[in-house]
Design a protein around this motif. Structure first.
Motif, PDB file in Angstrom:
ATOM      1  N   LEU A   1       0.835  -1.193   0.000  1.00  0.00           N
ATOM      2  CA  LEU A   1       0.000   0.000   0.000  1.00  0.00           C
ATOM      3  C   LEU A   1       0.870   1.243   0.000  1.00  0.00           C
ATOM      4  CD1 LEU A   1      -2.797   1.374   0.314  1.00  0.00           C
ATOM      5  CD2 LEU A   1      -2.435   1.241   2.788  1.00  0.00           C
ATOM      6  N   SER A   2       0.586   2.147  -0.903  1.00  0.00           N
ATOM      7  CA  SER A   2       1.214   3.468  -0.928  1.00  0.00           C
ATOM      8  C   SER A   2       0.103   4.483  -0.746  1.00  0.00           C
ATOM      9  CB  SER A   2       1.901   3.741  -2.264  1.00  0.00           C
ATOM     10  OG  SER A   2       2.964   2.853  -2.469  1.00  0.00           O
ATOM     11  N   ASP A   3       0.362   5.517   0.040  1.00  0.00           N
ATOM     12  CA  ASP A   3      -0.655   6.550   0.206  1.00  0.00           C
ATOM     13  C   ASP A   3       0.012   7.893   0.453  1.00  0.00           C
ATOM     14  OD1 ASP A   3       0.276   6.118   2.761  1.00  0.00           O
ATOM     15  OD2 ASP A   3      -1.688   5.959   3.684  1.00  0.00           O
ATOM     16  N   GLY A   4      -0.762   8.939   0.323  1.00  0.00           N
ATOM     17  CA  GLY A   4      -0.222  10.277   0.525  1.00  0.00           C
ATOM     18  C   GLY A   4      -1.284  11.317   0.277  1.00  0.00           C
ATOM     19  N   VAL A   5      -0.836  12.525   0.071  1.00  0.00           N
ATOM     20  CA  VAL A   5      -1.721  13.649  -0.205  1.00  0.00           C
ATOM     21  C   VAL A   5      -1.160  14.384  -1.417  1.00  0.00           C
ATOM     22  CG1 VAL A   5      -2.679  15.808   0.675  1.00  0.00           C
ATOM     23  CG2 VAL A   5      -2.327  13.889   2.232  1.00  0.00           C
ATOM     24  N   ALA A   6      -2.022  14.640  -2.400  1.00  0.00           N
ATOM     25  CA  ALA A   6      -1.633  15.418  -3.576  1.00  0.00           C
ATOM     26  C   ALA A   6      -2.168  16.835  -3.389  1.00  0.00           C
ATOM     27  CB  ALA A   6      -2.226  14.799  -4.840  1.00  0.00           C
ATOM     28  N   TYR A   7      -1.321  17.838  -3.671  1.00  0.00           N
ATOM     29  CA  TYR A   7      -1.727  19.229  -3.532  1.00  0.00           C
ATOM     30  C   TYR A   7      -1.884  19.864  -4.900  1.00  0.00           C
ATOM     31  CZ  TYR A   7      -0.543  18.733   1.363  1.00  0.00           C
ATOM     32  OH  TYR A   7      -0.498  18.321   2.659  1.00  0.00           O
ATOM     33  N   ARG A   8      -2.928  20.679  -5.036  1.00  0.00           N
ATOM     34  CA  ARG A   8      -3.208  21.347  -6.304  1.00  0.00           C
ATOM     35  C   ARG A   8      -3.617  22.782  -6.018  1.00  0.00           C
ATOM     36  NH1 ARG A   8      -5.408  19.981 -11.624  1.00  0.00           N
ATOM     37  NH2 ARG A   8      -5.143  21.962 -12.677  1.00  0.00           N
ATOM     38  N   ALA A   9      -3.067  23.724  -6.774  1.00  0.00           N
ATOM     39  CA  ALA A   9      -3.433  25.129  -6.646  1.00  0.00           C
ATOM     40  C   ALA A   9      -3.816  25.673  -8.015  1.00  0.00           C
ATOM     41  CB  ALA A   9      -2.274  25.942  -6.064  1.00  0.00           C
ATOM     42  N   ALA A  10      -4.725  26.630  -8.017  1.00  0.00           N
ATOM     43  CA  ALA A  10      -5.115  27.272  -9.270  1.00  0.00           C
ATOM     44  C   ALA A  10      -3.969  28.105  -9.822  1.00  0.00           C
ATOM     45  CB  ALA A  10      -6.343  28.153  -9.050  1.00  0.00           C
ATOM     46  N   ALA A  11      -3.166  28.681  -8.912  1.00  0.00           N
ATOM     47  CA  ALA A  11      -2.040  29.522  -9.324  1.00  0.00           C
ATOM     48  C   ALA A  11      -1.095  29.721  -8.148  1.00  0.00           C
ATOM     49  CB  ALA A  11      -2.549  30.883  -9.813  1.00  0.00           C
ATOM     50  N   LEU A  12       0.093  30.199  -8.469  1.00  0.00           N
ATOM     51  CA  LEU A  12       1.035  30.661  -7.457  1.00  0.00           C
ATOM     52  C   LEU A  12       1.224  32.150  -7.699  1.00  0.00           C
ATOM     53  CD1 LEU A  12       3.782  27.870  -7.475  1.00  0.00           C
ATOM     54  CD2 LEU A  12       1.934  28.192  -5.822  1.00  0.00           C
TER      55      LEU A  12
END
Length: 123
Positions: free
Chosen positions: A95-106
């Motif tokens: 099992l691999s798991d984590g959190v992916a982060y996404r932003a509209a812009a920087l």
């Protein structure tokens, strides 16, 4: 997948760690990943999040049109509409798991400027 809006403290500071790296949909890196709505190519930027007594490196995915000119390591930024998406998968029986982060812009932030020195007047 459940997207979770990330709440940040007023004191939270983000600093660019790496230049944007293209995201790919395949391991051979022949197919660019694109935003489902805009069709823009997706990039990953490593940033350093610093707040209160902690700091951590995190990778944020941003579409090409959300990357400002002047983005380079050491520059302070603010993620716009930052979301976290927990993920998990089983690969080769593990099992691999984590959190992916996404932003509209920087957004680029102006670096803090030193206060003007106080001029002494001759008496």
């Amino acid at each position: 997948m459940a997207r979770i809006r990330v709440g940040l403290l007023e004191s939270t500071v983000f600093m660019v760690g790496t230049l944007p790296v293209p995201k790919y949909t395949d391991q051979e890196k022949t197919q660019f990943a694109t935003d489902r709505e805009s069709g823009q190519k997706l990039y990953t930027v490593t940033v350093f999040l610093m707040e209160e007594e902690r700091a951590e490196a995190m990778k944020i995915t941003v579409a090409a049109d959300g990357l400002p000119d002047g983005l380079k390591p050491g520059v302070p930024v603010r993620p716009v509409e930052l979301f976290a998406t927990p993920w998990a998968r089983i690969f080769n029986g593990s099992l691999s798991d984590g959190v992916a982060y996404r932003a509209a812009a920087l957004e680029l932030l102006a670096p803090a400027t030193a206060a003007e020195p106080v001029k002494k007047t001759a008496a």
